[in-house]
Scaffold this active site. Sequence first.
Site, PDB file in Angstrom:
ATOM      1  N   HIS A  63       0.837  -1.231  -0.053  1.00  0.00           N
ATOM      2  CA  HIS A  63       0.038  -0.067  -0.134  1.00  0.00           C
ATOM      3  C   HIS A  63       0.859   1.192   0.080  1.00  0.00           C
ATOM      4  O   HIS A  63       2.096   1.049   0.037  1.00  0.00           O
ATOM      5  CB  HIS A  63      -0.925   0.060   1.068  1.00  0.00           C
ATOM      6  CG  HIS A  63      -0.269   0.110   2.606  1.00  0.00           C
ATOM      7  ND1 HIS A  63       0.595  -1.029   2.928  1.00  0.00           N
ATOM      8  CD2 HIS A  63      -0.313   1.108   3.570  1.00  0.00           C
ATOM      9  CE1 HIS A  63       1.046  -0.721   4.188  1.00  0.00           C
ATOM     10  NE2 HIS A  63       0.435   0.721   4.350  1.00  0.00           N
ATOM     11  N   HIS A  65       1.345   3.906   2.079  1.00  0.00           N
ATOM     12  CA  HIS A  65       1.751   4.811   3.076  1.00  0.00           C
ATOM     13  C   HIS A  65       3.290   4.808   2.949  1.00  0.00           C
ATOM     14  O   HIS A  65       3.966   4.044   2.679  1.00  0.00           O
ATOM     15  CB  HIS A  65       1.200   4.090   4.453  1.00  0.00           C
ATOM     16  CG  HIS A  65      -0.036   4.329   4.895  1.00  0.00           C
ATOM     17  ND1 HIS A  65      -0.896   3.544   5.698  1.00  0.00           N
ATOM     18  CD2 HIS A  65      -0.881   5.224   4.592  1.00  0.00           C
ATOM     19  CE1 HIS A  65      -2.088   4.156   5.723  1.00  0.00           C
ATOM     20  NE2 HIS A  65      -2.092   5.262   5.332  1.00  0.00           N
ATOM     21  N   ASP A  67       5.848   4.547   5.140  1.00  0.00           N
ATOM     22  CA  ASP A  67       6.672   3.692   5.595  1.00  0.00           C
ATOM     23  C   ASP A  67       6.863   2.451   4.725  1.00  0.00           C
ATOM     24  O   ASP A  67       7.759   1.441   5.101  1.00  0.00           O
ATOM     25  CB  ASP A  67       6.509   3.407   7.176  1.00  0.00           C
ATOM     26  CG  ASP A  67       4.928   2.760   7.050  1.00  0.00           C
ATOM     27  OD1 ASP A  67       3.959   3.128   6.243  1.00  0.00           O
ATOM     28  OD2 ASP A  67       4.783   1.972   7.989  1.00  0.00           O
ATOM     29  N   HIS A  68       6.240   2.473   3.459  1.00  0.00           N
ATOM     30  CA  HIS A  68       6.282   1.383   2.591  1.00  0.00           C
ATOM     31  C   HIS A  68       6.847   1.768   1.393  1.00  0.00           C
ATOM     32  O   HIS A  68       7.077   0.897   0.379  1.00  0.00           O
ATOM     33  CB  HIS A  68       4.775   0.530   2.631  1.00  0.00           C
ATOM     34  CG  HIS A  68       4.382  -0.229   3.785  1.00  0.00           C
ATOM     35  ND1 HIS A  68       4.380  -1.151   3.955  1.00  0.00           N
ATOM     36  CD2 HIS A  68       3.802   0.734   4.997  1.00  0.00           C
ATOM     37  CE1 HIS A  68       3.744  -1.542   5.367  1.00  0.00           C
ATOM     38  NE2 HIS A  68       3.707  -0.488   5.767  1.00  0.00           N
ATOM     39  N   HIS A 140      -7.311  -1.533   5.422  1.00  0.00           N
ATOM     40  CA  HIS A 140      -6.313  -0.542   6.011  1.00  0.00           C
ATOM     41  C   HIS A 140      -6.954   0.789   5.973  1.00  0.00           C
ATOM     42  O   HIS A 140      -5.875   1.656   6.182  1.00  0.00           O
ATOM     43  CB  HIS A 140      -5.235  -1.105   5.498  1.00  0.00           C
ATOM     44  CG  HIS A 140      -3.948  -0.328   6.322  1.00  0.00           C
ATOM     45  ND1 HIS A 140      -3.792  -0.458   7.752  1.00  0.00           N
ATOM     46  CD2 HIS A 140      -2.847   0.432   6.002  1.00  0.00           C
ATOM     47  CE1 HIS A 140      -2.833   0.061   8.079  1.00  0.00           C
ATOM     48  NE2 HIS A 140      -2.222   0.789   7.079  1.00  0.00           N
ATOM     49  N   ASP A 211      -0.587  -4.150   5.604  1.00  0.00           N
ATOM     50  CA  ASP A 211      -1.256  -3.949   7.006  1.00  0.00           C
ATOM     51  C   ASP A 211      -2.672  -3.874   6.676  1.00  0.00           C
ATOM     52  O   ASP A 211      -3.219  -3.506   5.798  1.00  0.00           O
ATOM     53  CB  ASP A 211      -0.980  -2.229   7.155  1.00  0.00           C
ATOM     54  CG  ASP A 211       0.340  -2.037   7.405  1.00  0.00           C
ATOM     55  OD1 ASP A 211       1.297  -3.042   7.571  1.00  0.00           O
ATOM     56  OD2 ASP A 211       0.817  -0.766   7.683  1.00  0.00           O
ATOM     57  N   HIS A 269       6.451  -5.653  11.280  1.00  0.00           N
ATOM     58  CA  HIS A 269       5.695  -4.430  11.195  1.00  0.00           C
ATOM     59  C   HIS A 269       5.343  -4.058  12.796  1.00  0.00           C
ATOM     60  O   HIS A 269       3.979  -3.639  13.094  1.00  0.00           O
ATOM     61  CB  HIS A 269       4.473  -4.250  10.430  1.00  0.00           C
ATOM     62  CG  HIS A 269       3.879  -2.642  10.167  1.00  0.00           C
ATOM     63  ND1 HIS A 269       2.963  -2.056  10.970  1.00  0.00           N
ATOM     64  CD2 HIS A 269       4.266  -2.011   9.064  1.00  0.00           C
ATOM     65  CE1 HIS A 269       2.889  -1.027  10.272  1.00  0.00           C
ATOM     66  NE2 HIS A 269       3.626  -0.948   9.220  1.00  0.00           N
TER      67      HIS A 269
END
Length: 307
Positions: A63, A65, A67-68, A140, A211, A269
């Site tokens: 996804h 976000h 941090d990915h 998510h 997530d 995670h």
Amino acid sequence: MKLTFLGTGAGLPSRQRNVSAIALDLMQEQGAIWLFDCGEATQHQILRTSIKPRKIEKIFITHLHGDHIYGLPGLLSSRSFQEGKTPVSIYGPKGIKQFISISLEISCTKLKYPLHVIEVTDNFYLDTGQFIIDAIALEHGINGFGYRIMEKNQRGALQVDKLKDYGIEPGPIYQQIKANPSTILPDGREIKREDVIGPDKQGRKIVIMGDTRNAMQFLDFVAESDLLVHEATFQSTDDQLAYQYYHSTNTEVAKLADAVDVKKLVLTHISARYQGEELKDFKKEAQVYFENTIIAEDFMEIEISQS
């Protein structure tokens, strides 16, 4: 087939854990590395491993976000300076193409290799010849996916003793017998492959989930995995926080693994709020429901051997 965890933290980097990235080493099977997520500083983490960026040929994003995905532009750019000339394919939710395009355009980055960006949908299906990869939509609060990597069954080994009993000595004829349903020998005899070959080798199955909350809804997707990698951002006592922020808890995921004959579970995670003894308790809680549970750490490697 080997997994290397390059980042195992949630949300933002800490001293113990970088943000999300996992490398799947398929050098023996495909001559390539596949990457799952690419959080900030992933290329820095790679420098501390034996992974060669030029061997990364597929990148799967769960996804969008930060941090990915924040490590993607830097990794793609650096690959050009590290003898990367083979094509790279990136798979991710709608918007990944725009993110990459704008990042490279604004930074005036010119790649020296072909880049293919494919936006994933619910019916995503990829057949590489040896592997099938499909995806499932997650819960998510943002468009996201989990990925399942399924190795096709491999033909069994020739039963050499049986061939020798037939008077067939080792040589090129062995490969011919294995490659064809039937083979006519020089003396006119017919050898059927099914009579001189062992049972097929069962292909391996890995599931890497992004997530999500409500992990139990994915029972069918993760069933009978050799390895399930699943986020567990929160401990069970913080289940309300997990639900509020669209994440899973350690015990939720352990119950999922137990329900569908998963062989090994890796929780990743992990929120930085759990340290030391709290992290030990985090693992013990999960193992109450699924004993073969481990907590991912940065640079941890896991071999996935054939049954």
